[in-house]
Design an enzyme around this catalytic site. Structure first.
Site: not given
Length: 253
Positions: A33, A81, A146, A181, A150
């Site tokens: 990360d 992820n 976005y 999140t 995806k």
């Protein structure tokens, strides 16, 4: 021999939930990360090793896989992820923002697969799961860039399923709805006020774990609040009139 898992975007949200879930089952985790402080805290919690890096840099994935090999000698599971929301305004186009979204959401997955496959092969096979989104299956007008990224992740997973399966590597994607999140933190109160249910990161982590062990490579798991994850099925593509359709075109998977 313990399972070794590499997880990107691991410092919080879905990635952290996956790391905790896999570690609780005995897996040894390699965490990646940009948030080095968050990674260090999680690594201490789950007994993992970590790398603070930007997945849009092709060297980051190579370094992460090398870290897994150096510490554990193998790699079994990879959860790609890391992701960012788009927020690109076509009326006031921000090229830097656009490049960042594409770099993390698309390049990060491509670079991750490229880096991980050789070690997965040397380890006897394994599984890759990418975090996509419902926006990878439908047109989400609220964030077109976005949505584009995806869709690209979903397309990559579908196209790689067969060639990777020949190498004993499964690849799948989870396609969750809105999840509680840090990515949706700014809009959380709006969702709550509207009575719109949000997924918990733990719900998505459970789907990721099941995707790792899906029998069919190329599985796209739709994850929605209050429902069991379900594989998504595309309608077949019509072939040319009166002719033979090309291989792999028109399948309903």
């Amino acid at each position: 021999m313990s399972t070794v898992a590499l997880i990107t975007g691991a410092a919080s949200g879905i990635g952290a939930a996956v790391a905790r879930r896999l570690a609780a089952g005995g897996a040894r985790c390699v965490l990646v990360d940009l948030d080095g402080e968050g990674l260090e805290r999680l690594a201490k919690e789950v007994g993992g090793v970590w790398l603070a890096a930007d997945v849009s840099d092709p060297d980051a994935s190579l370094e992460a896989v090398a870290l897994a090999e150096r510490h554990h000698g193998r790699l079994d599971l990879v959860h790609l992820n890391a992701g960012v929301t788009g927020g690109v305004d076509f009326a006031n186009f921000d090229l830097e923002r656009y490049r960042k979204v594409v770099g993390v959401n698309i390049d990060g997955v491509v670079f991750g697969v490229r880096a991980a496959v050789p070690l997965l092969q040397r380890s006897g096979g394994g599984a890759v799961v990418a975090t996509a989104s419902l926006a990878g299956l439908v047109g989400f007008s609220g964030d077109p860039v976005y949505t584009m990224t995806k869709h690209a992740v979903v397309g990559l997973v579908r196209a790689l399923a067969e060639p990777l399966a020949a190498q004993n590597i499964r690849i799948s994607a989870v396609c969750p709805g809105f999840t509680d999140t840090p990515l949706v933190a700014a809009a959380r109160e709006m969702f709550v006020s509207a009575g719109f249910p949000l997924l918990d990161a733990e719900d998505v982590a459970a789907a990721v774990e099941s995707a790792f062990y899906a029998e069919t490579s190329g599985t796209l798991l739709v994850v929605q609040p209050g429902r069991q994850p379900v594989p998504y099925r595309y309608a077949g593509v019509p072939g040319p009139a009166g002719g033979q359709r090309p291989p792999s075109v028109g399948h309903s998977d």
